[in-house]
Scaffold this motif. Structure first.
Motif, PDB file in Angstrom:
ATOM      1  N   VAL A  67       0.836  -1.205   0.000  1.00 16.60           N
ATOM      2  CA  VAL A  67       0.000   0.000   0.000  1.00 16.60           C
ATOM      3  C   VAL A  67       0.870   1.254   0.000  1.00 16.60           C
ATOM      4  CG1 VAL A  67      -1.711   1.309   1.309  1.00 16.60           C
ATOM      5  CG2 VAL A  67      -1.942  -1.172   1.109  1.00 16.60           C
ATOM      6  N   ILE A  68       1.907   1.277   0.830  1.00 11.46           N
ATOM      7  CA  ILE A  68       2.790   2.441   0.897  1.00 11.46           C
ATOM      8  C   ILE A  68       3.532   2.629  -0.423  1.00 11.46           C
ATOM      9  CG2 ILE A  68       4.831   3.393   2.021  1.00 11.46           C
ATOM     10  CD1 ILE A  68       2.252   3.578   3.658  1.00 11.46           C
ATOM     11  N   ALA A  69       4.028   1.552  -1.009  1.00 10.93           N
ATOM     12  CA  ALA A  69       4.764   1.656  -2.272  1.00 10.93           C
ATOM     13  C   ALA A  69       3.881   2.186  -3.397  1.00 10.93           C
ATOM     14  CB  ALA A  69       5.346   0.297  -2.656  1.00 10.93           C
ATOM     15  N   SER A  70       2.576   1.896  -3.328  1.00 14.22           N
ATOM     16  CA  SER A  70       1.674   2.362  -4.383  1.00 14.22           C
ATOM     17  C   SER A  70       1.413   3.860  -4.312  1.00 14.22           C
ATOM     18  CB  SER A  70       0.345   1.610  -4.304  1.00 14.22           C
ATOM     19  OG  SER A  70      -0.378   1.969  -3.128  1.00 14.22           O
ATOM     20  N   THR A  71       1.887   4.532  -3.269  1.00 15.67           N
ATOM     21  CA  THR A  71       1.674   5.979  -3.125  1.00 15.67           C
ATOM     22  C   THR A  71       2.901   6.791  -3.532  1.00 15.67           C
ATOM     23  OG1 THR A  71       2.420   6.024  -0.811  1.00 15.67           O
ATOM     24  CG2 THR A  71       0.096   5.539  -1.208  1.00 15.67           C
ATOM     25  N   HIS A  72       3.947   6.128  -4.022  1.00 18.57           N
ATOM     26  CA  HIS A  72       5.186   6.814  -4.383  1.00 18.57           C
ATOM     27  C   HIS A  72       5.368   6.858  -5.894  1.00 18.57           C
ATOM     28  CE1 HIS A  72       7.210   7.348  -0.427  1.00 18.57           C
ATOM     29  NE2 HIS A  72       6.378   6.371  -0.070  1.00 18.57           N
ATOM     30  N   GLY A  73       6.288   7.702  -6.340  1.00 18.05           N
ATOM     31  CA  GLY A  73       6.663   7.776  -7.735  1.00 18.05           C
ATOM     32  C   GLY A  73       7.771   6.799  -8.061  1.00 18.05           C
ATOM     33  N   PRO A  74       8.092   6.597  -9.347  1.00 20.79           N
ATOM     34  CA  PRO A  74       9.114   5.605  -9.730  1.00 20.79           C
ATOM     35  C   PRO A  74      10.506   5.955  -9.235  1.00 20.79           C
ATOM     36  CG  PRO A  74       8.434   6.924 -11.617  1.00 20.79           C
ATOM     37  CD  PRO A  74       7.485   7.254 -10.515  1.00 20.79           C
ATOM     38  N   ASN A  75      10.816   7.235  -9.083  1.00 20.94           N
ATOM     39  CA  ASN A  75      12.168   7.623  -8.662  1.00 20.94           C
ATOM     40  C   ASN A  75      12.453   7.311  -7.195  1.00 20.94           C
ATOM     41  OD1 ASN A  75      12.715   8.632 -11.228  1.00 20.94           O
ATOM     42  ND2 ASN A  75      11.882  10.661 -10.713  1.00 20.94           N
ATOM     43  N   ASP A  76      11.408   7.069  -6.415  1.00 17.86           N
ATOM     44  CA  ASP A  76      11.607   6.801  -4.994  1.00 17.86           C
ATOM     45  C   ASP A  76      12.195   5.418  -4.730  1.00 17.86           C
ATOM     46  OD1 ASP A  76      10.582   9.279  -4.464  1.00 17.86           O
ATOM     47  OD2 ASP A  76       8.534   8.567  -4.130  1.00 17.86           O
ATOM     48  N   PHE A  77      12.287   4.583  -5.766  1.00 12.70           N
ATOM     49  CA  PHE A  77      12.811   3.233  -5.589  1.00 12.70           C
ATOM     50  C   PHE A  77      14.211   3.079  -6.185  1.00 12.70           C
ATOM     51  CE2 PHE A  77       8.230   3.041  -5.574  1.00 12.70           C
ATOM     52  CZ  PHE A  77       7.934   2.173  -4.529  1.00 12.70           C
ATOM     53  N   MET A  78      14.805   4.180  -6.672  1.00 18.57           N
ATOM     54  CA  MET A  78      16.108   4.094  -7.324  1.00 18.57           C
ATOM     55  C   MET A  78      17.208   3.667  -6.347  1.00 18.57           C
ATOM     56  SD  MET A  78      15.438   4.685 -10.424  1.00 18.57           S
ATOM     57  CE  MET A  78      17.099   4.910 -11.092  1.00 18.57           C
ATOM     58  N   SER A  79      17.032   3.957  -5.067  1.00 20.94           N
ATOM     59  CA  SER A  79      18.056   3.601  -4.083  1.00 20.94           C
ATOM     60  C   SER A  79      18.046   2.113  -3.751  1.00 20.94           C
ATOM     61  CB  SER A  79      17.847   4.408  -2.798  1.00 20.94           C
ATOM     62  OG  SER A  79      16.596   4.080  -2.202  1.00 20.94           O
ATOM     63  N   GLY A  80      17.030   1.397  -4.206  1.00 24.40           N
ATOM     64  CA  GLY A  80      16.913  -0.018  -3.893  1.00 24.40           C
ATOM     65  C   GLY A  80      16.184  -0.301  -2.600  1.00 24.40           C
ATOM     66  N   LEU A  81      15.749   0.722  -1.894  1.00 22.83           N
ATOM     67  CA  LEU A  81      15.026   0.566  -0.642  1.00 22.83           C
ATOM     68  C   LEU A  81      13.555   0.903  -0.840  1.00 22.83           C
ATOM     69  CD1 LEU A  81      17.576   2.237   1.820  1.00 22.83           C
ATOM     70  CD2 LEU A  81      17.305  -0.202   1.315  1.00 22.83           C
ATOM     71  N   VAL A  82      12.702   0.164  -0.167  1.00 25.34           N
ATOM     72  CA  VAL A  82      11.266   0.414  -0.256  1.00 25.34           C
ATOM     73  C   VAL A  82      10.873   1.433   0.813  1.00 25.34           C
ATOM     74  CG1 VAL A  82       8.964  -0.614  -0.103  1.00 25.34           C
ATOM     75  CG2 VAL A  82      10.857  -1.927  -1.087  1.00 25.34           C
ATOM     76  N   PRO A  83      10.232   2.530   0.439  1.00 27.43           N
ATOM     77  CA  PRO A  83       9.807   3.513   1.446  1.00 27.43           C
ATOM     78  C   PRO A  83       8.790   2.914   2.411  1.00 27.43           C
ATOM     79  CG  PRO A  83       9.702   4.415  -0.790  1.00 27.43           C
ATOM     80  CD  PRO A  83       9.917   2.948  -0.936  1.00 27.43           C
ATOM     81  N   LEU A  84       8.840   3.347   3.633  1.00 23.93           N
ATOM     82  CA  LEU A  84       7.915   2.866   4.649  1.00 23.93           C
ATOM     83  C   LEU A  84       6.944   3.937   5.111  1.00 23.93           C
ATOM     84  CD1 LEU A  84      10.256   0.652   6.868  1.00 23.93           C
ATOM     85  CD2 LEU A  84       8.699  -0.059   5.043  1.00 23.93           C
ATOM     86  N   LEU A  85       7.038   5.132   4.514  1.00 23.22           N
ATOM     87  CA  LEU A  85       6.099   6.209   4.823  1.00 23.22           C
ATOM     88  C   LEU A  85       5.340   6.586   3.560  1.00 23.22           C
ATOM     89  CD1 LEU A  85       8.304   8.485   7.111  1.00 23.22           C
ATOM     90  CD2 LEU A  85       6.565   6.809   7.812  1.00 23.22           C
ATOM     91  N   PRO A  86       4.097   7.026   3.691  1.00 27.86           N
ATOM     92  CA  PRO A  86       3.290   7.324   2.507  1.00 27.86           C
ATOM     93  C   PRO A  86       3.892   8.429   1.648  1.00 27.86           C
ATOM     94  CG  PRO A  86       1.927   7.189   4.484  1.00 27.86           C
ATOM     95  CD  PRO A  86       3.343   7.185   4.949  1.00 27.86           C
ATOM     96  N   GLY A  87       3.657   8.319   0.344  1.00 22.49           N
ATOM     97  CA  GLY A  87       4.080   9.338  -0.601  1.00 22.49           C
ATOM     98  C   GLY A  87       2.904  10.165  -1.080  1.00 22.49           C
ATOM     99  N   GLY A  88       3.146  10.961  -2.113  1.00 20.06           N
ATOM    100  CA  GLY A  88       2.091  11.851  -2.596  1.00 20.06           C
ATOM    101  C   GLY A  88       1.580  11.537  -3.983  1.00 20.06           C
ATOM    102  N   GLU A  89       1.866  10.318  -4.502  1.00 20.38           N
ATOM    103  CA  GLU A  89       1.468   9.970  -5.874  1.00 20.38           C
ATOM    104  C   GLU A  89       0.349   8.940  -5.923  1.00 20.38           C
ATOM    105  OE1 GLU A  89       2.711  11.428  -8.504  1.00 20.38           O
ATOM    106  OE2 GLU A  89       4.058  12.676  -7.311  1.00 20.38           O
ATOM    107  N   MET A  90      -0.356   8.776  -4.829  1.00 19.93           N
ATOM    108  CA  MET A  90      -1.360   7.716  -4.768  1.00 19.93           C
ATOM    109  C   MET A  90      -2.464   7.906  -5.807  1.00 19.93           C
ATOM    110  SD  MET A  90      -3.663   6.524  -1.500  1.00 19.93           S
ATOM    111  CE  MET A  90      -4.877   5.220  -1.664  1.00 19.93           C
ATOM    112  N   VAL A  91      -3.054   9.081  -5.854  1.00 18.55           N
ATOM    113  CA  VAL A  91      -4.166   9.336  -6.776  1.00 18.55           C
ATOM    114  C   VAL A  91      -3.704   9.203  -8.223  1.00 18.55           C
ATOM    115  CG1 VAL A  91      -5.844  11.035  -7.546  1.00 18.55           C
ATOM    116  CG2 VAL A  91      -5.347  10.803  -5.103  1.00 18.55           C
ATOM    117  N   ALA A  92      -2.525   9.742  -8.527  1.00 20.29           N
ATOM    118  CA  ALA A  92      -2.015   9.673  -9.899  1.00 20.29           C
ATOM    119  C   ALA A  92      -1.739   8.231 -10.312  1.00 20.29           C
ATOM    120  CB  ALA A  92      -0.749  10.516 -10.024  1.00 20.29           C
TER     121      ALA A  92
END
Length: 282
Positions: free
Chosen positions: A31-56
């Motif tokens: 669910v958290i990963a689905s709220t981020h943009g593609p560039n947020d995964f470039m580091s190889g780590l999965v974010p654990l806090l919500p992002g701002g791209e969920m609606v898009a």
């Protein structure tokens, strides 16, 4: 009588909490990963806090799909999976309950042989008989069709066995009383057996719906155009991309959307589902 100890209660709750966390954490990550943009995964780590791209993310996947992997919009794939799951669930229940009714209440030659011939098909899952089944479906011209997706998966020895076992627990006095009242076989089945089987049908419907929804190998075999892709096939196509990194944000968006219908079915039918699994006396 078992004595209750506070430390045992605390241990039991701790085990339950750990179990819930183990099960829920992957869902939380999706669910958290689905709220981020593609560039947020470039580091190889999965974010654990919500992002701002969920609606898009959800809007683009429902309406446009992912052209780089050949995945059509998710709306069509969700519809295909829903049609397939409902057809398999209802088809298996209808055929199984009628088969069990005939085996239990009708006297015909070799009825025990017929039941065991149905039952031993449990040793022949789809993966074992997939080549001859595909040949038959192809010869009948059912490739790329809802009939080809669902009909080969409708027969169910497990559901037939469960309905047979339940019908054997129904008192013979009910059948005799119905016969004295002038009820024929169909009326007895419709007015007495079906209402008594309501919880069993509900439990089987939940199990069979999830079974049909999660099918991957058979839809992959019989579909050649994107118009009949299922949502599980869409997840696989999005995660397998050539010469590029998967766009994990849209992959997780697809995963979350794919989880919703089974969750809704389980939650909506939870009481009947549990009752149908544990109830032994009618």
């Amino acid at each position: 009588m078992i004595d209750r100890h506070p430390w045992l209660d605390a241990l039991a709750h701790a085990v339950l909490i750990i179990g819930v966390l183990v099960v829920a954490f992957p869902v939380y990550v999706a669910v958290i990963a689905s709220t981020h943009g593609p560039n947020d995964f470039m580091s190889g780590l999965v974010p654990l806090l919500p992002g701002g791209e969920m609606v898009a993310n959800y809007r683009s996947m429902l309406t446009d799909g992912l052209s780089s992997s050949g995945a059509p919009p998710l709306g069509g794939m969700l519809l295909n999976s829903l049609v397939m799951a409902l057809a398999i669930a209802f088809g298996k229940i209808v055929i199984s309950i009628l088969s069990a009714y005939a085996i239990v209440y009708f006297r015909f030659p070799f009825r025990a042989v017929a039941f065991w011939m149905i039952f031993i098909t449990l040793m022949l899952p789809v993966e074992v008989r997939i080549v001859p089944t595909f040949k038959v479906v192809a010869d009948l011209g059912l490739l790329d069709s809802y009939a080809g997706l669902t009909i080969p998966l409708i027969a169910s020895a497990t559901a037939t066995f469960l309905f047979r076992q339940f019908f054997l627990t129904v008192p013979d006095e009910l059948m005799e009383a119905a016969r004295i009242d002038g009820a024929g076989p169909l009326k007895f089945f419709r007015d007495i057996l079906l209402p008594l089987s309501r919880t069993n049908i509900a439990a089987l419907f939940v199990i069979l719906f999830i079974y049909g929804w999660n099918q991957y190998l058979w839809p992959l075999m019989v579909t050649t155009t994107s118009s009949h892709y299922t949502i599980v096939m869409g997840i696989k196509r999005m995660s397998d991309v050539a010469d590029a990194l998967p766009q994990w944000n849209v992959v997780m968006t697809t995963v979350v959307l794919a989880m919703l219908p089974p969750v809704i079915v389980v939650v909506g039918m939870q009481r009947l589902f549990v009752k149908g699994l544990i109830e032994t006396e009618k």
